[in-house]
Design a protein around this motif. Structure first.
Motif, PDB file in Angstrom:
ATOM      1  N   ASP A 194       0.860  -1.190   0.000  1.00 45.75           N
ATOM      2  CA  ASP A 194       0.000   0.000   0.000  1.00 45.75           C
ATOM      3  C   ASP A 194       0.895   1.239   0.000  1.00 45.75           C
ATOM      4  OD1 ASP A 194      -2.016   1.870   0.601  1.00 45.75           O
ATOM      5  OD2 ASP A 194      -2.033   1.363   2.725  1.00 45.75           O
ATOM      6  N   GLY A 208      -5.563   7.124   3.969  1.00 37.68           N
ATOM      7  CA  GLY A 208      -6.080   5.757   4.031  1.00 37.68           C
ATOM      8  C   GLY A 208      -5.337   4.837   3.076  1.00 37.68           C
ATOM      9  N   PHE A 249      -5.946  -8.697   8.898  1.00 31.99           N
ATOM     10  CA  PHE A 249      -5.020  -7.940   8.043  1.00 31.99           C
ATOM     11  C   PHE A 249      -3.851  -7.520   8.907  1.00 31.99           C
ATOM     12  CE2 PHE A 249      -5.308  -3.391   5.874  1.00 31.99           C
ATOM     13  CZ  PHE A 249      -3.922  -3.267   5.868  1.00 31.99           C
ATOM     14  N   ARG A 266     -10.337  -6.391   9.099  1.00 26.86           N
ATOM     15  CA  ARG A 266     -11.147  -6.214   7.873  1.00 26.86           C
ATOM     16  C   ARG A 266     -10.215  -6.291   6.666  1.00 26.86           C
ATOM     17  NH1 ARG A 266      -8.820  -1.607   6.532  1.00 26.86           N
ATOM     18  NH2 ARG A 266      -7.916  -0.470   8.248  1.00 26.86           N
ATOM     19  N   GLY A 268      -8.265  -4.618   3.485  1.00 27.05           N
ATOM     20  CA  GLY A 268      -7.599  -3.322   3.313  1.00 27.05           C
ATOM     21  C   GLY A 268      -8.198  -2.539   2.159  1.00 27.05           C
ATOM     22  N   ASP A 269      -8.077  -1.247   2.253  1.00 26.37           N
ATOM     23  CA  ASP A 269      -8.499  -0.353   1.179  1.00 26.37           C
ATOM     24  C   ASP A 269      -7.332   0.604   0.947  1.00 26.37           C
ATOM     25  OD1 ASP A 269      -9.699   1.467  -0.493  1.00 26.37           O
ATOM     26  OD2 ASP A 269     -11.526   1.690   0.699  1.00 26.37           O
ATOM     27  N   PRO A 270      -6.604   0.534  -0.150  1.00 25.23           N
ATOM     28  CA  PRO A 270      -6.940  -0.030  -1.458  1.00 25.23           C
ATOM     29  C   PRO A 270      -6.417  -1.439  -1.760  1.00 25.23           C
ATOM     30  CG  PRO A 270      -5.015   1.369  -1.700  1.00 25.23           C
ATOM     31  CD  PRO A 270      -5.385   1.378  -0.228  1.00 25.23           C
ATOM     32  N   GLU A 271      -5.895  -2.175  -0.775  1.00 29.89           N
ATOM     33  CA  GLU A 271      -5.327  -3.492  -1.092  1.00 29.89           C
ATOM     34  C   GLU A 271      -6.362  -4.433  -1.736  1.00 29.89           C
ATOM     35  OE1 GLU A 271      -4.849  -1.799   1.697  1.00 29.89           O
ATOM     36  OE2 GLU A 271      -2.958  -2.294   2.676  1.00 29.89           O
TER      37      GLU A 271
HETATM   38  N1  GLY Z   1      -4.695   0.480   3.274  1.00 27.64           N
HETATM   39  C1  GLY Z   1      -4.621   0.368   4.675  1.00 27.64           C
HETATM   40  C2  GLY Z   1      -5.871   0.120   5.353  1.00 27.64           C
HETATM   41  O1  GLY Z   1      -6.843  -0.341   4.790  1.00 27.64           O
HETATM   42  O2  GLY Z   1      -5.910   0.371   6.552  1.00 27.64           O
END
Ligand code: GLY
Ligand code: AMP
Length: 398
Positions: A194, A208, A249, A266, A268-271
């Motif tokens: 990320d 984020g 995660f 949860r 990941g965002d953007p993973e």
């Molecule tokens: N990309 C890191 C997170 O979802 O916390």
């Protein structure tokens, strides 16, 4: 099966996109969803943190599975309310989600489980890292290299209002490693890198996440890492009577012995936007099995291809995440290149897709190599536009 995805970001769009490919799916629903997800299923005007609203939606739809995306609702106990009422949920209880919701709780679990992590320090003296205890969307962590940094960090965490922890500063490459968990088993899902800072060259404040790529050549044996890092945490939480069901995660620093920076409860965002296009298996079968407490015998993994995602954000992100009403052009053109455009913060106004958030779109592409995926992703990014759009040009550059 009737499936409800809870959340409204690009992560949830990527999960919905993959779930929509499962032969077992009858109908996909989202609460509240977004215009991207609306193209795949039905969006319902129920907020992600409205436990009672989600429960009545799930009961009305006779949902077979609810998949909770964001951490806020999990930490607030949305999964508990659903589960207590007989709904099958992919996502941990509030108690198990404290692995993300409280840095102090996470340290305690890691110590008990014997998982390698940064040492906790009793005084803030540079170099060190100062972290606000509660949820802060990646913005409550201050890496301090000088005593001025320490002063500033202490002022900032005080402004967050709660407790904080101080830990050893680790140097190295950071990776995100994911496992699907059924309460007693942690099964490796995949890994991604990320890009957390807003600016190119990793300058500027934390966000984020501004982009990601997968796979990672530097990682080593993923099965062994999950056995050493995720499984002991799942064991420890089960021992405490709060089994972890969901996506665990681990944020790792690849020091000579990989060490845990943090756990999240949860995807990941953007993973997720790079893991879902690479996912090899039936996502619905896997999430349903985990939610039901038995992942044994379910096969899934990552395909051989590579994926890159580039986040296109609003002009004042990360200071502000409420950039609303700017018309977005070029989404269809970007998709026509073969890229996937996951909606993160969008809305529809008078039939037009407009911005509505901080991280607006995640433009994702796959390819044989990271380089191929990156070229396709950036070609697509250049086709989307809105007033004030910003994105990093160095995502996944070697
Ligand atoms: N990309 C890191 C997170 O979802 O916390
Ligand atoms: P966290 O929310 O704990 O993952 O922290 C956010 C970011 O701060 C991480 O992704 C790292 O870039 C950085 N960070 C956190 N803890 C440390 C540490 N002990 N040493 C170095 N960097 C860290």
């Amino acid at each position: 099966m009737q499936v409800v995805v809870v959340g409204s970001g690009a992560r949830e769009h990527a999960l919905a996109w993959r779930l929509a490919q499962s032969p077992g799916l009858t109908e996909l629903h989202a609460a509240p969803g977004n215009p991207g997800i609306a193209a795949l299923g039905r969006c319902h005007p129920v907020r992600a943190d409205d436990a009672d609203g989600l429960l009545s939606l799930a009961l009305t739809l006779e949902a077979d599975l609810v998949v909770v995306g964001p951490e806020g609702p999990l930490v607030a106990g949305v999964a508990d309310v659903l589960r207590q009422n007989g709904i099958t949920v992919f996502g941990p209880s509030a108690e198990a989600a404290r692995i993300e919701g409280s840095k102090a709780f996470a340290k305690d679990v890691l110590r008990a489980a014997g998982v390698p992590t940064a040492e906790t320090l009793s005084v803030a003296r540079a170099p060190c890292v100062v972290k606000a205890d509660g949820l802060a969307s990646g913005k409550g962590v201050f890496v301090c290299r000088t005593s001025d940094d320490v002063d500033e960090a202490l002022r900032a965490v005080t402004a967050f209002g709660g407790d904080f922890v101080i830990e050893e500063l680790l140097e190295g490459e950071e990776v995100s490693l994911f496992a699907l968990c059924d309460g007693s088993r942690a099964v490796p899902l995949g890994a991604a890198r990320d890009f957390k800072r807003i600016g190119e060259g990793d300058e500027g404040p934390n966000t984020g996440g501004m982009g990601a790529f997968s796979p990672l050549s530097a990682l080593g044996d993923m099965d062994e890492l999950v056995a050493r890092i995720h499984q002991p945490v799942v064991d420890e939480l089960a021992r405490r009577g709060t089994p972890f069901i969901g996506c665990l995660f681990a944020g790792l620093m690849l020091t000579p012995e990989p060490k845990v920076l943090e756990f999240n409860a949860r995807f990941g965002d953007p993973e997720t936007q790079v893991l879902m296009p690479r996912f090899d298996g039936d996502l619905l079968v896997a999430l349903f099995a985990a939610a039901g407490g038995d992942l044994s015998g379910v096969e899934f993994g990552m395909g051989a291809d590579a994926a890159v995602t580039v986040v296109v954000a609003g002009p004042d992100y990360p200071a502000r995440s409420d950039y609303a009403g700017a018309e977005i052009a070029g989404i269809e053109a970007a998709e026509a290149t073969g890229a996937l455009v996951f909606h993160g913060g969008t809305a529809v106004r008078d039939g037009t897709v407009v911005t509505n958030g901080g991280r607006i779109l995640s433009v994702t592409a796959t390819g044989e190599t990271i380089g191929d995926a990156r070229r396709t992703a950036y070609d697509a990014v250049e086709l989307v536009s809105f007033e004030g759009a910003q994105y990093r040009r160095d995502i996944a550059h070697a």
